[in-house]
Write a protein that holds these residues in place. Structure first.
Motif, PDB file in Angstrom:
ATOM      1  N   VAL A   1       0.842  -1.198   0.000  1.00 12.44           N
ATOM      2  CA  VAL A   1       0.000   0.000   0.000  1.00 12.44           C
ATOM      3  C   VAL A   1       0.878   1.250   0.000  1.00 12.44           C
ATOM      4  CG1 VAL A   1      -1.737   1.307   1.297  1.00 12.44           C
ATOM      5  CG2 VAL A   1      -1.882  -1.189   1.169  1.00 12.44           C
ATOM      6  N   ASN A   2       1.922   1.232   0.832  1.00  9.19           N
ATOM      7  CA  ASN A   2       2.832   2.378   0.887  1.00  9.19           C
ATOM      8  C   ASN A   2       3.515   2.607  -0.459  1.00  9.19           C
ATOM      9  OD1 ASN A   2       2.266   2.745   3.610  1.00  9.19           O
ATOM     10  ND2 ASN A   2       3.948   1.446   4.279  1.00  9.19           N
ATOM     11  N   LEU A   3       3.910   1.509  -1.123  1.00  6.90           N
ATOM     12  CA  LEU A   3       4.572   1.650  -2.413  1.00  6.90           C
ATOM     13  C   LEU A   3       3.611   2.192  -3.469  1.00  6.90           C
ATOM     14  CD1 LEU A   3       6.969   1.362  -4.240  1.00  6.90           C
ATOM     15  CD2 LEU A   3       6.504  -1.087  -4.450  1.00  6.90           C
ATOM     16  N   ALA A   4       2.372   1.728  -3.463  1.00  3.92           N
ATOM     17  CA  ALA A   4       1.383   2.253  -4.417  1.00  3.92           C
ATOM     18  C   ALA A   4       1.190   3.753  -4.229  1.00  3.92           C
ATOM     19  CB  ALA A   4       0.047   1.521  -4.229  1.00  3.92           C
ATOM     20  N   ALA A   5       1.181   4.190  -2.975  1.00  5.98           N
ATOM     21  CA  ALA A   5       1.028   5.617  -2.688  1.00  5.98           C
ATOM     22  C   ALA A   5       2.213   6.408  -3.229  1.00  5.98           C
ATOM     23  CB  ALA A   5       0.879   5.834  -1.184  1.00  5.98           C
ATOM     24  N   ARG A   6       3.415   5.871  -3.073  1.00  5.41           N
ATOM     25  CA  ARG A   6       4.621   6.556  -3.566  1.00  5.41           C
ATOM     26  C   ARG A   6       4.630   6.616  -5.095  1.00  5.41           C
ATOM     27  NH1 ARG A   6       5.574   9.221   0.866  1.00  5.41           N
ATOM     28  NH2 ARG A   6       6.021   7.877   2.648  1.00  5.41           N
ATOM     29  N   ILE A   7       4.185   5.549  -5.729  1.00 12.57           N
ATOM     30  CA  ILE A   7       4.147   5.522  -7.190  1.00 12.57           C
ATOM     31  C   ILE A   7       3.181   6.579  -7.715  1.00 12.57           C
ATOM     32  CG2 ILE A   7       3.393   4.129  -9.172  1.00 12.57           C
ATOM     33  CD1 ILE A   7       4.553   1.686  -7.665  1.00 12.57           C
ATOM     34  N   GLN A   8       2.062   6.759  -7.033  1.00 11.81           N
ATOM     35  CA  GLN A   8       1.105   7.789  -7.441  1.00 11.81           C
ATOM     36  C   GLN A   8       1.745   9.175  -7.426  1.00 11.81           C
ATOM     37  OE1 GLN A   8      -0.756  11.118  -6.190  1.00 11.81           O
ATOM     38  NE2 GLN A   8      -0.883   9.695  -4.493  1.00 11.81           N
ATOM     39  N   THR A   9       2.616   9.437  -6.460  1.00  5.21           N
ATOM     40  CA  THR A   9       3.240  10.765  -6.368  1.00  5.21           C
ATOM     41  C   THR A   9       4.219  11.030  -7.508  1.00  5.21           C
ATOM     42  OG1 THR A   9       5.091  10.021  -4.950  1.00  5.21           O
ATOM     43  CG2 THR A   9       3.047  10.705  -3.851  1.00  5.21           C
ATOM     44  N   LEU A  10       4.644   9.978  -8.203  1.00  5.97           N
ATOM     45  CA  LEU A  10       5.562  10.162  -9.335  1.00  5.97           C
ATOM     46  C   LEU A  10       4.838  10.630 -10.590  1.00  5.97           C
ATOM     47  CD1 LEU A  10       7.805   6.956  -8.968  1.00  5.97           C
ATOM     48  CD2 LEU A  10       8.311   9.283  -8.188  1.00  5.97           C
ATOM     49  N   GLY A  11       3.531  10.528 -10.596  1.00  5.27           N
ATOM     50  CA  GLY A  11       2.765  10.897 -11.777  1.00  5.27           C
ATOM     51  C   GLY A  11       2.497  12.388 -11.878  1.00  5.27           C
ATOM     52  N   VAL A  12       1.801  12.747 -12.933  1.00 11.23           N
ATOM     53  CA  VAL A  12       1.349  14.122 -13.150  1.00 11.23           C
ATOM     54  C   VAL A  12      -0.156  14.062 -13.398  1.00 11.23           C
ATOM     55  CG1 VAL A  12       3.553  14.909 -14.108  1.00 11.23           C
ATOM     56  CG2 VAL A  12       1.793  13.987 -15.643  1.00 11.23           C
ATOM     57  N   PRO A  13      -0.862  15.184 -13.243  1.00  8.83           N
ATOM     58  CA  PRO A  13      -2.300  15.165 -13.528  1.00  8.83           C
ATOM     59  C   PRO A  13      -2.611  14.625 -14.920  1.00  8.83           C
ATOM     60  CG  PRO A  13      -1.706  17.189 -12.408  1.00  8.83           C
ATOM     61  CD  PRO A  13      -0.417  16.486 -12.716  1.00  8.83           C
ATOM     62  N   GLY A  14      -3.517  13.655 -14.973  1.00  5.20           N
ATOM     63  CA  GLY A  14      -3.887  13.040 -16.244  1.00  5.20           C
ATOM     64  C   GLY A  14      -3.146  11.755 -16.554  1.00  5.20           C
ATOM     65  N   SER A  15      -2.263  11.317 -15.647  1.00 11.03           N
ATOM     66  CA  SER A  15      -1.440  10.135 -15.922  1.00 11.03           C
ATOM     67  C   SER A  15      -1.877   8.924 -15.112  1.00 11.03           C
ATOM     68  CB  SER A  15       0.033  10.427 -15.608  1.00 11.03           C
ATOM     69  OG  SER A  15       0.221  10.601 -14.199  1.00 11.03           O
ATOM     70  N   VAL A  16      -1.478   7.737 -15.606  1.00 12.51           N
ATOM     71  CA  VAL A  16      -1.620   6.475 -14.882  1.00 12.51           C
ATOM     72  C   VAL A  16      -0.246   5.838 -14.826  1.00 12.51           C
ATOM     73  CG1 VAL A  16      -2.682   4.187 -14.804  1.00 12.51           C
ATOM     74  CG2 VAL A  16      -4.008   6.139 -15.648  1.00 12.51           C
ATOM     75  N   VAL A  17       0.354   5.810 -13.649  1.00  8.33           N
ATOM     76  CA  VAL A  17       1.711   5.292 -13.441  1.00  8.33           C
ATOM     77  C   VAL A  17       1.623   4.022 -12.608  1.00  8.33           C
ATOM     78  CG1 VAL A  17       3.999   5.814 -12.498  1.00  8.33           C
ATOM     79  CG2 VAL A  17       2.645   7.626 -13.552  1.00  8.33           C
ATOM     80  N   PHE A  18       2.490   3.040 -12.898  1.00  2.00           N
ATOM     81  CA  PHE A  18       2.409   1.785 -12.169  1.00  2.00           C
ATOM     82  C   PHE A  18       3.760   1.099 -12.060  1.00  2.00           C
ATOM     83  CE2 PHE A  18       0.780   1.518 -16.488  1.00  2.00           C
ATOM     84  CZ  PHE A  18       1.609   0.576 -17.086  1.00  2.00           C
ATOM     85  N   SER A  19       3.808   0.080 -11.211  1.00  2.00           N
ATOM     86  CA  SER A  19       5.045  -0.638 -10.925  1.00  2.00           C
ATOM     87  C   SER A  19       5.353  -1.698 -11.971  1.00  2.00           C
ATOM     88  CB  SER A  19       4.942  -1.306  -9.548  1.00  2.00           C
ATOM     89  OG  SER A  19       3.954  -2.335  -9.592  1.00  2.00           O
ATOM     90  N   ASP A  20       6.549  -2.277 -11.858  1.00  2.00           N
ATOM     91  CA  ASP A  20       6.945  -3.338 -12.792  1.00  2.00           C
ATOM     92  C   ASP A  20       6.108  -4.600 -12.600  1.00  2.00           C
ATOM     93  OD1 ASP A  20       8.015  -3.763 -10.291  1.00  2.00           O
ATOM     94  OD2 ASP A  20       9.980  -4.435 -10.991  1.00  2.00           O
TER      95      ASP A  20
END
Length: 216
Positions: free
Chosen positions: A118-137
């Motif tokens: 859960v913590n990692l998913a939250a951190r990955i979200q912060t790497l994005g920009v408005p309008g993006s979908v970012v995800f892990s390997d």
């Protein structure tokens, strides 16, 4: 007593899930309660989330501040849901939402979830920009052979409280925004500067409390 213990154990379940974090940008928390436009946007945001989670079988666990966390039993459906929501936000002229996805074990307490994933998913979200979908390997590994998704690698990034750099990807599709590596690094540097600027103030406040306690 036995039934009570069983009830507690059943309410704290560990299981694998696709974890989706969303976060809204561009709304000032200080004026949201009285600003009609902000209130309307928040209602629209909630309506979009609820409608698409029903379609793709996701469960919104909780809302926090200007964001949300939800769980999916199927990774493909989680990515489809994120993509559909971003497309609707863009069509409505409301492309202010960042989304981050990861797959892992969660401690599911129905009204909240916790765990390293859960913590990692939250951190990955912060790497994005408005309008993006970012995800892990891990998410990428499960959708890489699905022709319906167009994906681009963003590279590896160091994130707070995670030992190793995180390998990240983003959806590269019509109506979605793809963050550049420069965007991500710039955002990380800005967040670090903000933290450093707040640190002296927090230290002074703590010192003041200690002095007050010693004198009282």
């Amino acid at each position: 007593m036995t039934s009570r213990i069983s009830q507690i154990m059943n309410s704290h379940k560990r299981h694998l899930a696709a974890i989706l974090f969303t976060d809204v940008h561009g709304i000032n928390p200080g004026i949201e309660a009285t600003d009609q436009t902000a209130l309307q946007w928040r209602k629209l945001y909630h309506n979009v989330l609820i409608a698409h989670h029903e379609v793709f079988g996701g469960r919104i666990v909780n809302y926090y501040g200007h964001g949300s966390i939800s769980l999916f039993g199927c990774t493909l459906d989680a990515v489809r849901c994120a993509r559909a929501m971003q497309r609707e936000f863009q069509a409505l002229g409301r492309g202010k939402v960042r989304m981050g996805l990861h797959v892992g074990e969660v401690l599911d307490e129905m009204e909240d979830v916790s765990g390293a994933s859960v913590n990692l998913a939250a951190r990955i979200q912060t790497l994005g920009v408005p309008g993006s979908v970012v995800f892990s390997d891990i998410v990428y590994a499960q959708i890489r052979n699905q022709p319906e998704f167009q994906v681009i690698s963003l590279g590896k990034f160091a994130v707070k409280n995670i030992t190793n750099k995180v390998c990240t990807y983003a959806l590269k599709e019509k109506d979605l925004v793809v963050p550049s590596r420069l965007d991500i690094l710039r955002s990380q540097h800005i967040n670090m500067l903000r933290l450093l600027m707040r640190a002296p103030v927090q230290a002074m406040l703590l010192l003041g409390r200690l002095v007050y306690s010693s004198l009282s």
